[in-house]
Design an enzyme around this catalytic site. Sequence first.
Site, short mmCIF file in Angstrom:
data_model
loop_
_atom_site.label_atom_id
_atom_site.label_comp_id
_atom_site.label_asym_id
_atom_site.label_seq_id
_atom_site.Cartn_x
_atom_site.Cartn_y
_atom_site.Cartn_z
N MET A 85 -10.39 51.09 59.09
CA MET A 85 -9.10 50.50 58.77
C MET A 85 -9.02 50.24 57.27
SD MET A 85 -7.30 50.28 61.55
CE MET A 85 -7.99 51.88 62.01
N HIS A 86 -8.91 51.32 56.50
CA HIS A 86 -8.95 51.20 55.04
C HIS A 86 -7.88 50.25 54.51
CE1 HIS A 86 -11.87 54.47 54.63
NE2 HIS A 86 -11.14 55.17 55.48
N ASP A 87 -6.62 50.55 54.81
CA ASP A 87 -5.51 49.80 54.20
C ASP A 87 -5.47 48.35 54.65
OD1 ASP A 87 -4.67 52.01 52.74
OD2 ASP A 87 -3.31 52.69 54.30
N THR B 68 -13.95 49.21 52.64
CA THR B 68 -13.12 49.79 53.70
C THR B 68 -13.91 50.71 54.62
OG1 THR B 68 -12.32 51.76 52.50
CG2 THR B 68 -11.14 49.68 52.14
#
Length: 304
Positions: free
Chosen positions: A232-234, A191
């Site tokens: 944009m981790h999620d 991520t």
Amino acid sequence: MRLPIFLDTDPGIDDAVAIAAAIFAPELDLQLMTTVAGNVSVEKTTRNALQLLHFWNAEIPLAQGAAVPLVRAPRDAASVHGESGMAGYDFVEHNRKPIGIPAFLAIRDALMRAPEPVTLVAIGPLTNIALLLSQCPECKPYIRRLVIMGGSSGRGNCTPNAEFNIAADPEAAACVFRSGIEIVMCGLDVTNQAILTPDYLATLPELNRTGKMLHALFSHYRSGSMQSGLRMHDLCAIAWLVRPDLFTLKPCFVAVETQGEFTSGTTVVDIDGCLGKPANVKVALDLDVKGFQQWVAEVLALAS
């Protein structure tokens, strides 16, 4: 055939992008959303999720989940997402409400009704998923797999070693990782690579109404900057469902540290098999960044 998924989330600005992808990616069939305390309180994450569903006119049931971790005091990430969790855009008022049962029971009921096993996607703390697995173990055969955004094989982002979603409820994460269900972990290893560039971010206001909304939210997001790029981790958990070819995975034994004074919330990822324990998690270790960025542009263009 579209892949049926249930999404457990704590919006959160990057959650908003992941929710958009879950709704608009043609390969996915988002059938249920649940909220959990994480980035901000569960009352705020529920409000934010309902605002997003109304914005996209998405008729997807939503259940409010756990307000606190299993055994410890709550922590949040308001310093990253703002006090409301989604500051920066004026959403239209609506009268949507969550369904009247707790999230883990809503997931249980939906799993038991489903004609085939369902993929669970968790992009916040794992409290709801731990409650489901501990209180409703009969549901396990109905779970195809669990894909999470959380953890790290190395450095953390809220302590030197721990990633926020795991550190927010380590006991829940430990319960989930011991459960025996199939788990794919998209943690900080990938991520932190999942960056939207300043050049792309600058195009969002002209893309569509979703682009305008996200651009407004991004001005309040503190995981990077509009000048250096935003992580944009999620979104990585959703991307893996649609484009697993973009990720390099390795089966590993993963445990969660719950006791350490300085290491609580750390995911202990045994990449080299030092512990001699069987793998229980498929860990994403690398990402095709250009391919990811291209996919993001394609799916957000559909989010009208």
